[in-house]
Design an enzyme around this catalytic site. Structure first.
Site, PDB file in Angstrom:
ATOM      1  N   THR A 160       9.622  -2.566   4.704  1.00  0.00           N
ATOM      2  CA  THR A 160      11.034  -2.142   4.674  1.00  0.00           C
ATOM      3  C   THR A 160      11.916  -3.235   4.060  1.00  0.00           C
ATOM      4  OG1 THR A 160      11.329  -2.899   6.960  1.00  0.00           O
ATOM      5  CG2 THR A 160      10.895  -0.551   6.639  1.00  0.00           C
ATOM      6  N   ILE A 173       0.300   2.140   1.861  1.00  0.00           N
ATOM      7  CA  ILE A 173      -0.368   2.592   0.645  1.00  0.00           C
ATOM      8  C   ILE A 173       0.314   2.014  -0.589  1.00  0.00           C
ATOM      9  CG2 ILE A 173      -1.195   4.738   1.704  1.00  0.00           C
ATOM     10  CD1 ILE A 173       1.196   6.173   0.518  1.00  0.00           C
ATOM     11  N   HIS A 205      -5.301   3.731   4.810  1.00  0.00           N
ATOM     12  CA  HIS A 205      -4.820   5.015   4.298  1.00  0.00           C
ATOM     13  C   HIS A 205      -4.845   5.092   2.779  1.00  0.00           C
ATOM     14  CE1 HIS A 205      -2.564   5.476   8.373  1.00  0.00           C
ATOM     15  NE2 HIS A 205      -3.836   5.785   8.463  1.00  0.00           N
ATOM     16  N   CYS A 259     -13.501  16.276 -12.220  1.00  0.00           N
ATOM     17  CA  CYS A 259     -14.521  15.432 -12.865  1.00  0.00           C
ATOM     18  C   CYS A 259     -14.578  14.012 -12.302  1.00  0.00           C
ATOM     19  CB  CYS A 259     -14.301  15.389 -14.377  1.00  0.00           C
ATOM     20  SG  CYS A 259     -12.918  14.333 -14.859  1.00  0.00           S
ATOM     21  N   ILE A 312      10.055  -8.745  10.594  1.00  0.00           N
ATOM     22  CA  ILE A 312       8.797  -9.448  10.355  1.00  0.00           C
ATOM     23  C   ILE A 312       8.864 -10.409   9.166  1.00  0.00           C
ATOM     24  CG2 ILE A 312       7.781  -7.567   8.983  1.00  0.00           C
ATOM     25  CD1 ILE A 312       5.121  -8.358  10.520  1.00  0.00           C
TER      26      ILE A 312
HETATM   27  P1  NAD Z   1       6.258   3.887  11.268  1.00  0.00           P
HETATM   28  O1  NAD Z   1       7.265   4.304  10.235  1.00  0.00           O
HETATM   29  O2  NAD Z   1       5.791   4.868  12.246  1.00  0.00           O
HETATM   30  O3  NAD Z   1       6.822   2.649  12.082  1.00  0.00           O
HETATM   31  C1  NAD Z   1       7.351   1.534  11.445  1.00  0.00           C
HETATM   32  C2  NAD Z   1       7.715   0.537  12.524  1.00  0.00           C
HETATM   33  O4  NAD Z   1       8.138  -0.644  11.879  1.00  0.00           O
HETATM   34  C3  NAD Z   1       8.856   0.996  13.421  1.00  0.00           C
HETATM   35  O5  NAD Z   1       8.429   0.919  14.766  1.00  0.00           O
HETATM   36  C4  NAD Z   1       9.984  -0.011  13.134  1.00  0.00           C
HETATM   37  O6  NAD Z   1      10.619  -0.418  14.325  1.00  0.00           O
HETATM   38  C5  NAD Z   1       9.256  -1.160  12.543  1.00  0.00           C
HETATM   39  N1  NAD Z   1       9.997  -1.894  11.530  1.00  0.00           N
HETATM   40  C6  NAD Z   1      10.706  -1.406  10.473  1.00  0.00           C
HETATM   41  N2  NAD Z   1      11.187  -2.411   9.721  1.00  0.00           N
HETATM   42  C7  NAD Z   1      10.773  -3.555  10.314  1.00  0.00           C
HETATM   43  C8  NAD Z   1      10.923  -4.930  10.018  1.00  0.00           C
HETATM   44  N3  NAD Z   1      11.618  -5.349   8.936  1.00  0.00           N
HETATM   45  N4  NAD Z   1      10.358  -5.847  10.837  1.00  0.00           N
HETATM   46  C9  NAD Z   1       9.660  -5.446  11.933  1.00  0.00           C
HETATM   47  N5  NAD Z   1       9.483  -4.162  12.272  1.00  0.00           N
HETATM   48  C10 NAD Z   1      10.018  -3.230  11.463  1.00  0.00           C
HETATM   49  O7  NAD Z   1       5.087   3.220  10.421  1.00  0.00           O
HETATM   50  P2  NAD Z   1       3.511   3.204  10.671  1.00  0.00           P
HETATM   51  O8  NAD Z   1       3.220   2.827  12.071  1.00  0.00           O
HETATM   52  O9  NAD Z   1       2.968   2.380   9.574  1.00  0.00           O
HETATM   53  O10 NAD Z   1       3.047   4.708  10.493  1.00  0.00           O
HETATM   54  C11 NAD Z   1       3.590   5.538   9.479  1.00  0.00           C
HETATM   55  C12 NAD Z   1       2.579   6.114   8.494  1.00  0.00           C
HETATM   56  O11 NAD Z   1       3.239   6.354   7.260  1.00  0.00           O
HETATM   57  C13 NAD Z   1       1.456   5.187   8.163  1.00  0.00           C
HETATM   58  O12 NAD Z   1       0.323   5.945   7.933  1.00  0.00           O
HETATM   59  C14 NAD Z   1       1.911   4.528   6.862  1.00  0.00           C
HETATM   60  O13 NAD Z   1       0.813   4.258   6.041  1.00  0.00           O
HETATM   61  C15 NAD Z   1       2.741   5.591   6.185  1.00  0.00           C
HETATM   62  N6  NAD Z   1       3.863   4.988   5.436  1.00  0.00           N
HETATM   63  C16 NAD Z   1       3.587   3.998   4.532  1.00  0.00           C
HETATM   64  C17 NAD Z   1       4.615   3.358   3.831  1.00  0.00           C
HETATM   65  C18 NAD Z   1       4.245   2.263   2.863  1.00  0.00           C
HETATM   66  O14 NAD Z   1       3.162   2.265   2.273  1.00  0.00           O
HETATM   67  N7  NAD Z   1       5.114   1.261   2.671  1.00  0.00           N
HETATM   68  C19 NAD Z   1       5.940   3.736   4.045  1.00  0.00           C
HETATM   69  C20 NAD Z   1       6.196   4.794   4.972  1.00  0.00           C
HETATM   70  C21 NAD Z   1       5.139   5.405   5.666  1.00  0.00           C
HETATM   71 ZN    ZN Z   2     -11.079  15.665 -14.860  1.00  0.00          ZN
END
Ligand code: NAD
Ligand code: ZN
Length: 243
Positions: A28, A107, A123, A134, A233
């Site tokens: 984020t 991802i 994931h 293919c 974080i």
């Molecule tokens: P989630 O969205 O369920 O939870 C994210 C958590 O991160 C929240 O609890 C939030 O409080 C915390 N958070 C947000 N910003 C933060 C920061 N700066 N510092 C500390 N904590 C912070 O995410 P999840 O548990 O990863 O599950 C969601 C699913 O969606 C997963 O499968 C994920 O792969 C996918 N997803 C991936 C991306 C990406 O690749 N960047 C983005 C969105 C969703």
């Molecule tokens: Zn093909």
């Protein structure tokens, strides 16, 4: 520096086989929203008529690839995103021989962009794509350039190598991640709500010394951790590791 951050710094100093386990919250601070952000549940329902979990499911992809790709391109692809201090700190710890693996639910490929080598992408990754007919592989740029649903030169549909809802995790990645967790002496968990299974269930394989959680909001594991930081974080790891 806060007392809790110093504690983490000491444990990292002591650690020899540290593992990081993370999720959307790690990215984020790079401008990629988690599922509570602007691509969140309510926004998606009002724009597409369904929840993100439904659009990102295997059956939905096959039923309506046009809508899948409209959502995916708008809310899942961030080609210009740069690694933040959290990614950079983890890459540094690996270089220093302290951190043995990053296990991520993300991802977006930002850990690799930061220089991490041993990354278990539970994931999958938007960087890799293949033709359903293919098997030919395509880079992310091909998906971005394509209008609507990307097609292979053979006419087949191209899909990203990401794990959709209703699909299982890649066994090689899964077992690799489990083996890393079993060897770890310090487990750092961050930026994940720990609500997505089976990924979140992997934490049970950790039997090392210290479990540390860094997450903005509370998680179901807060009670089991040795140290919980409800902080950003990137700020924590940036300061603690010094990047
Ligand atoms: P989630 O969205 O369920 O939870 C994210 C958590 O991160 C929240 O609890 C939030 O409080 C915390 N958070 C947000 N910003 C933060 C920061 N700066 N510092 C500390 N904590 C912070 O995410 P999840 O548990 O990863 O599950 C969601 C699913 O969606 C997963 O499968 C994920 O792969 C996918 N997803 C991936 C991306 C990406 O690749 N960047 C983005 C969105 C969703
Ligand atoms: Zn093909």
């Amino acid at each position: 520096m806060k007392e809790s951050w110093k504690q983490l710094q000491d444990w990292i100093k002591e650690a020899k086989q540290m593992v990081f386990f993370g999720g959307a919250g790690v990215s984020t601070e790079s401008g990629i929203p988690d599922f509570r952000g602007e691509a969140g549940i309510y926004q998606t329902i009002s724009e597409f008529g369904v929840r993100p979990e439904e659009i990102l499911s295997h059956s939905f992809f096959l039923r309506d690839p046009e809508t899948f790709y409209a959502y995916y391109k708008k809310y899942m692809l961030f080609p210009d995103a740069k690694p933040n201090a959290a990614h950079l700190a983890l890459a540094r710890l690996e270089q220093e021989g302290k951190l043995t693996a990053v296990i991520t639910q993300n991802i977006d490929g930002l850990h690799q962009k930061a220089g991490s080598q041993r990354v278990y992408e539970l994931h999958g990754s938007v960087r890799k794509n293949h033709c359903l007919r293919c098997g030919k592989q395509y880079p992310l740029a091909y998906i971005q350039k394509a209008e609507g649903v990307p097609r292979c030169s053979c006419g087949g549909m191209v899909r990203p190598d990401i794990v959709l809802y209703e699909e299982g995790l890649d066994e090689k990645v899964l077992y690799g991640a489990v083996a890393q967790l079993q060897k770890a002496d310090l487990l750092l968990v961050g930026g994940t709500s720990l609500n997505v299974y089976p990924a979140a269930g992997l934490l049970q394989y950790f039997g090392g010394k210290h479990l540390v959680l860094i997450n903005r909001d509370e998680t179901p594991m807060d009670g089991q951790a040795d140290l919980v930081l409800h902080d950003k974080i990137g700020e924590v790891l940036g300061a603690v590791v010094g990047v």
